[in-house]
Enzyme design. Sequence first.
Site, short mmCIF file in Angstrom:
data_model
loop_
_atom_site.label_atom_id
_atom_site.label_comp_id
_atom_site.label_asym_id
_atom_site.label_seq_id
_atom_site.Cartn_x
_atom_site.Cartn_y
_atom_site.Cartn_z
N ASP A 116 -17.13 3.36 -7.76
CA ASP A 116 -16.29 3.90 -8.83
C ASP A 116 -17.23 4.41 -9.92
O ASP A 116 -17.94 3.62 -10.54
CB ASP A 116 -15.37 2.81 -9.39
CG ASP A 116 -14.38 2.31 -8.35
OD1 ASP A 116 -13.99 3.09 -7.47
OD2 ASP A 116 -13.99 1.13 -8.41
N ASP A 158 -2.71 1.84 -1.55
CA ASP A 158 -3.03 0.76 -2.48
C ASP A 158 -1.95 -0.30 -2.33
O ASP A 158 -0.79 -0.06 -2.65
CB ASP A 158 -3.05 1.27 -3.93
CG ASP A 158 -4.22 2.21 -4.19
OD1 ASP A 158 -5.25 2.06 -3.50
OD2 ASP A 158 -4.11 3.07 -5.06
#
Length: 257
Positions: free
Chosen positions: A135, A11
């Site tokens: 997600d 990330d």
Amino acid sequence: MLARRIIPCLDVHGGQVTRGVHFGKAEAGELRNVGDPVELAVRYNEQGADEMVFFDITASAQGRATIVEVIERTADQCFMPLTVGGGIRTVEDMQTMLRAGADKVSINSAALATPDLIRAGAEKFGSQCVVVSIDAKKTGLDKWEVFSHGGRKATGLDAMEWARKAVSLGAGEIVLNSIDADGTKAGFDLVITRRMSEAVEVPVVASGGAGTLEHLAEVLLEGRADAVLAASIFHFGELTVGEVKRFLAQRNIPVRL
């Protein structure tokens, strides 16, 4: 049975790799700085990672140059396939990333806002280049809803239905991230992973919840995932990619050693 892939995930926030416990923590400053993305990518390349994923977690047009540079530097030093996601909203954005050295692009909120982006990307670059990241959060008995904008915004879409639609439009792979499990290191959501793996004909990459070697084996065996994505267990030195692969091989899970 095809070899199962082990994929570290980086990330990237402001040019550095960070890690939070739950979604949407970048703005609140609740992230731990883990290090330089290219240095980490080289480390995982040497450990035998099958692929690498970069997520530009606070992507914006102004910050685009940072992730492009990271991809270019990584592609120059690593030989595993690279996937990049975050802030990719157009076919032109996809082209920028692929030209920088990415092998695949991952789209999430943009695919939800403009599903035809999946088709356009697949037609121009091939389905193998287009990954749709989903997600999902459990919202009821046997029900998982798709969330957008880094898990912040409910869409009302059923996760299985959206996955099937994404594949019909040309997605070559689905990354399934469990919002409930993400960053907790308490194990993957095996039920939704298995449902999705059985619902679509393309590879499903399990994401969210890796904490132990057993968790990784479970999601590949019980969850029927084709690949597993992990961040914290690798970044903080708890496990190496090689250790994971040796453990899985002992469990008769096919991996590239």
